[in-house]
Design a protein around this motif. Structure first.
Motif, short mmCIF file in Angstrom:
data_model
loop_
_atom_site.label_atom_id
_atom_site.label_comp_id
_atom_site.label_asym_id
_atom_site.label_seq_id
_atom_site.Cartn_x
_atom_site.Cartn_y
_atom_site.Cartn_z
N PHE A 104 0.85 -1.19 0.00
CA PHE A 104 0.00 0.00 0.00
C PHE A 104 0.89 1.25 0.00
CE2 PHE A 104 -3.25 -2.90 0.44
CZ PHE A 104 -4.50 -2.32 0.62
N THR A 105 0.64 2.12 -0.96
CA THR A 105 1.39 3.37 -1.09
C THR A 105 0.39 4.50 -1.27
OG1 THR A 105 1.55 3.08 -3.50
CG2 THR A 105 3.37 2.21 -2.15
N ASN A 106 0.90 5.74 -1.23
CA ASN A 106 -0.02 6.88 -1.30
C ASN A 106 -0.60 7.09 -2.70
OD1 ASN A 106 2.22 7.86 -2.63
ND2 ASN A 106 2.70 9.44 -1.12
N ASP A 107 -0.11 6.35 -3.71
CA ASP A 107 -0.69 6.48 -5.05
C ASP A 107 -1.42 5.20 -5.49
OD1 ASP A 107 1.54 4.89 -5.30
OD2 ASP A 107 2.37 5.94 -7.04
N LEU A 108 -1.66 4.27 -4.55
CA LEU A 108 -2.39 3.05 -4.88
C LEU A 108 -3.86 3.38 -5.09
CD1 LEU A 108 -1.99 -0.14 -5.03
CD2 LEU A 108 -2.94 -0.15 -2.72
N LEU A 109 -4.42 2.92 -6.21
CA LEU A 109 -5.81 3.18 -6.55
C LEU A 109 -6.67 1.95 -6.27
CD1 LEU A 109 -5.29 4.99 -9.98
CD2 LEU A 109 -5.70 6.04 -7.74
N PRO A 110 -7.97 2.13 -6.04
CA PRO A 110 -8.85 0.97 -5.82
C PRO A 110 -8.76 -0.06 -6.94
CG PRO A 110 -9.99 2.97 -5.20
CD PRO A 110 -8.69 3.40 -5.83
N GLY A 111 -8.64 0.38 -8.19
CA GLY A 111 -8.53 -0.55 -9.30
C GLY A 111 -7.28 -1.39 -9.25
N ASP A 112 -6.20 -0.85 -8.67
CA ASP A 112 -4.97 -1.63 -8.52
C ASP A 112 -5.17 -2.79 -7.55
OD1 ASP A 112 -3.68 0.25 -10.14
OD2 ASP A 112 -3.14 1.49 -8.40
N LEU A 113 -6.13 -2.65 -6.68
CA LEU A 113 -6.42 -3.66 -5.66
C LEU A 113 -7.47 -4.65 -6.14
CD1 LEU A 113 -6.07 -4.46 -2.59
CD2 LEU A 113 -7.95 -2.89 -2.14
N LEU A 114 -8.56 -4.14 -6.70
CA LEU A 114 -9.71 -4.98 -7.03
C LEU A 114 -9.65 -5.56 -8.43
CD1 LEU A 114 -12.54 -2.70 -5.58
CD2 LEU A 114 -11.20 -4.44 -4.40
N GLY A 115 -9.04 -4.85 -9.37
CA GLY A 115 -9.05 -5.24 -10.77
C GLY A 115 -9.85 -4.25 -11.59
N THR A 116 -9.88 -4.45 -12.90
CA THR A 116 -10.56 -3.50 -13.78
C THR A 116 -11.00 -4.18 -15.06
OG1 THR A 116 -10.34 -1.32 -14.81
CG2 THR A 116 -8.42 -2.76 -14.92
N ASN A 117 -11.94 -3.55 -15.74
CA ASN A 117 -12.37 -4.01 -17.06
C ASN A 117 -11.53 -3.35 -18.13
OD1 ASN A 117 -14.69 -5.74 -16.45
ND2 ASN A 117 -15.66 -3.88 -15.68
N ILE A 118 -10.97 -4.16 -19.02
CA ILE A 118 -10.11 -3.66 -20.10
C ILE A 118 -10.72 -4.03 -21.44
CG2 ILE A 118 -7.81 -3.81 -21.14
CD1 ILE A 118 -6.68 -4.33 -18.39
N PHE A 119 -10.77 -3.06 -22.32
CA PHE A 119 -11.38 -3.26 -23.63
C PHE A 119 -10.44 -4.06 -24.54
CE2 PHE A 119 -12.37 -1.90 -28.01
CZ PHE A 119 -13.71 -2.27 -28.06
N ASP A 120 -10.97 -5.11 -25.15
CA ASP A 120 -10.22 -5.92 -26.10
C ASP A 120 -10.70 -5.54 -27.51
OD1 ASP A 120 -9.10 -7.84 -27.74
OD2 ASP A 120 -9.37 -9.48 -26.30
N LYS A 121 -9.83 -4.91 -28.26
CA LYS A 121 -10.24 -4.43 -29.58
C LYS A 121 -10.46 -5.57 -30.57
CE LYS A 121 -5.46 -3.59 -31.09
NZ LYS A 121 -4.51 -2.56 -31.57
#
Length: 304
Positions: free
Chosen positions: A68-85
């Motif tokens: 955990f750092t001061n620039d850690l975002l929720p998405g870095d922890l939980l995951g995210t949706n990424i578009f597959d072209k």
């Protein structure tokens, strides 16, 4: 092999890796057996990370360490949706939270928004991302490590998050014998690599189900309630223990009794775990080994 004997084997392996801290390793094991999350507050270099990794190896759990750092975002922890072209669709890429045991290292260095991203996962064992709920693997534990609040770059954990940690421990400095053995012995990283998985996730779930059946007589429930009630009306600072804290206290006392090979809870079990469940909820100060407020409650409330 009996369940208490299996737990004893686990503790022996933990004590072989974490020297001179058998009481703390027993408490940590109790917390995980009781389906709780664990907060370890101490200075850097005391063995917090080693203990969490040793627990994961011993219990046969998948393990991820998140710094955990001061620039850690929720998405870095939980995951995210990424578009597959290629197929024109969004695909979910799970974050490191999707493991059995999560080490949230230096959790109080992350900003409050990222700290709060842990709340749903700790309480519900699931995460909601862009409106879709996804279950986390079972069993699921969070071990948070925290630097003392006076250290630079730390954010105080909100009360709502502190309440979701069943126990808070402090390892402290090893005694002379343990530290000399540490200095002259095998590197802890090598011992971790050599440690065996004594349990697996299904074994652990089965033990937790047995623990839930440990009985607590009405007199023990009454004693537990009087401890909680005293914290709400006779301690000047804080807000007293929540109903969640009371449930945590009962679960941990059942696990402590189970580790002693008993099928019922004694007041001694409640007293053994009470300071580590109560102090971080009622005290505004950091971890202290003497647990002054919770010890005062134990002295003031008779067993009867």
């Amino acid at each position: 092999m009996s369940a208490p004997h299996i737990v004893s084997r686990c503790l022996q392996q933990l004590d072989h890796i974490i020297l001179g801290k058998s009481h703390q390793t027993r408490l940590a094991m109790c917390c995980l057996l009781a389906r709780g999350h664990l907060l370890i507050e101490d200075l850097p270099g005391m063995g917090k990370t080693t203990l969490s990794h040793a627990l994961a190896n011993t219990l046969g759990l998948s393990y991820r360490r998140i710094q955990f750092t001061n620039d850690l975002l929720p998405g870095d922890l939980l995951g995210t949706n990424i578009f597959d072209k290629n197929d024109g669709r969004f695909h979910f890429h799970p974050g490191p939270i999707f493991s059995n045991l999560i080490l949230a290292d230096e959790i109080n260095r992350a900003p409050p928004k990222t700290q709060s991203a842990l709340l749903e996962s700790m309480e519900e064992h699931q995460v909601t991302i862009e409106g879709k709920t996804r279950p986390l693997p079972e069993p699921f534990f969070v071990i948070g490590t925290q630097n003392p609040s006076e250290q630079a770059g730390t954010y105080p954990l909100p009360e709502s998050q502190l309440d979701r940690f069943m126990m808070r421990l402090s390892l402290g400095y090893p005694d002379e014998k343990a530290e000399k053995a540490l200095l002259s012995g095998t590197d802890r990283r090598k011992l971790l690599a050599q440690s065996e998985g004594i349990l697996n996730p299904d074994d652990l779930i089965a033990l937790q189900q047995q623990i839930a059946k440990i009985t607590a007589k009405e007199s023990v429930i009454d004693y537990l309630y009087r401890l909680i009630e005293f914290s709400r009306h006779h301690i000047e600072q804080g807000h007293g223990l929540s109903p969640r804290a009371g449930l945590s206290l009962l679960s941990a006392a059942r696990a402590w009794a189970f580790m002693d090979g008993r099928d019922h809870v004694l007041p001694d079990d409640v007293q053994a775990v009470f300071p580590f469940i109560a102090e971080h909820r009622i005290s505004q100060h950091g971890a202290r080994e003497d647990h002054p407020l919770s010890r005062e409650i134990l002295l003031q409330v008779p067993v009867l």
